[in-house]
Enzyme design. Structure first.
Site, mmCIF file in Angstrom:
data_model
loop_
_atom_site.group_PDB
_atom_site.id
_atom_site.type_symbol
_atom_site.label_atom_id
_atom_site.label_comp_id
_atom_site.label_asym_id
_atom_site.label_seq_id
_atom_site.Cartn_x
_atom_site.Cartn_y
_atom_site.Cartn_z
ATOM 1 N N GLU A 48 2.610 11.301 -41.823
ATOM 2 C CA GLU A 48 2.245 11.432 -40.413
ATOM 3 C C GLU A 48 3.552 11.605 -39.646
ATOM 4 O OE1 GLU A 48 -0.163 8.339 -38.720
ATOM 5 O OE2 GLU A 48 -0.161 9.272 -36.733
ATOM 6 N N ASP A 59 0.663 3.482 -28.548
ATOM 7 C CA ASP A 59 1.653 2.753 -29.335
ATOM 8 C C ASP A 59 2.103 1.460 -28.684
ATOM 9 O OD1 ASP A 59 1.898 4.512 -31.560
ATOM 10 O OD2 ASP A 59 2.974 5.920 -30.270
ATOM 11 N N TYR A 174 -9.570 9.034 -38.895
ATOM 12 C CA TYR A 174 -8.585 7.958 -38.727
ATOM 13 C C TYR A 174 -9.326 6.755 -38.147
ATOM 14 C CZ TYR A 174 -3.985 5.987 -37.331
ATOM 15 O OH TYR A 174 -2.860 5.215 -37.189
#
Length: 275
Positions: A48, A59, A174
């Site tokens: 990734e 994040d 994901y």
């Protein structure tokens, strides 16, 4: 190598996949290339490849700092695309999944951006700030350019949205195992395993679980629960951030970590097959 072929290869070998997430250019480009090569040589199946962004809303603090350092060193989307070419020039054939925020392909032109990363050697793209309801251009241009748009599902995803995502997704799904942002966590909760099981009911597509994974045991547990592999990112950044002046000195520790997490993916897959 195509993503489909990688998953087929791993299935034949009886292994879960490990996909490390690295933001390119932290603390400098030369180290990122060594880091990615180290990860591949010691257990990474898929890479990734993150393009540093100024406001990475998905994040946590570790990756926010990573992005800030890379941008301060002058990293740009075009340099990242050149970085993918450099990885391929090193003979690394593992599938590459580019992670970026929509602002970057939007400014460059979505089709143009996808063509560039495809030509550089990528196979898929993750755009965390594009919901499935607004992903038409990404899906259309992805098909034109041979790039899988990878969609994410979270504990808060409703059954209706989950079905919609599963119906249009390609490559893999994901699975975000926690509510919140990326970052190392001491334990993976039961809600993560239940989410994997819930997603599995909607699709036979490969599932990679991420967010919070940093140990062999955590990787083994999410794969044993039904995922096809585990994603870890901040765990690697936390290793090399201890020596930003000489990050190469941490590569042996990173080698140990990626070997352990990959072993967890293998053991989890074998547990899954026995159950």
């Amino acid at each position: 190598m195509r993503l489909e072929n990688k998953f087929k290869e791993l299935k034949n070998k009886g292994e879960g996949a490990h996909m490390p997430h690295v933001y390119y250019g932290d603390p400098h480009e030369e180290f990122s290339l060594k880091l990615l090569e180290t990860l591949v040589r010691n257990g990474a199946d898929i890479l990734e490849f993150g393009i540093p962004f100024s406001d990475p809303t998905a994040d946590g603090p570790t990756f926010q700092a990573v992005c800030e350092r890379a941008l301060q060193k002058g990293m740009t989307p075009n340099k990242c695309i050149e970085g993918i070419k450099k990885i391929r020039a090193k003979g690394i054939e593992n599938p590459i999944v580019v992670t970026t925020y929509y602002n970057i392909p939007y400014v460059m032109g979505v089709g143009n951006f996808l063509k560039k990363i495809k030509d550089a050697g990528a196979q898929a793209i993750i755009v965390p700030n594009v919901p499935v309801e607004e992903a038409d251009i990404l899906i259309v241009e992805g098909k034109k350019n041979g790039i899988h748009p990878i969609f994410q599902v979270a504990p808060t995803t409703t059954e209706e949205r989950l079905k919609k995502i599963a119906d249009i997704a390609s490559g893999f799904l994901y699975v975000i195992g926690v509510e919140g942002v990326t970052g190392v966590r001491e334990r993976i909760g039961d809600s993560t395993f239940k989410l994997v099981e819930r997603v599995r009911k909607h699709t036979d597509m490969p599932l990679l679980a991420g967010f919070g994974i940093s140990t062999k045991e955590q990787a083994a547990n999410v794969v044993a629960a039904g995922a096809d592999g585990a994603i870890a990112g901040s765990a690697y950044a936390k290793v090399y951030e201890k020596s930003l002046e000489k990050p190469e000195e941490t590569l042996s520790e990173i080698t140990e970590l990626v070997t352990q997490i990959k072993q967890g993916c293998i053991e989890g897959y074998r547990q899954q097959r026995k159950s």
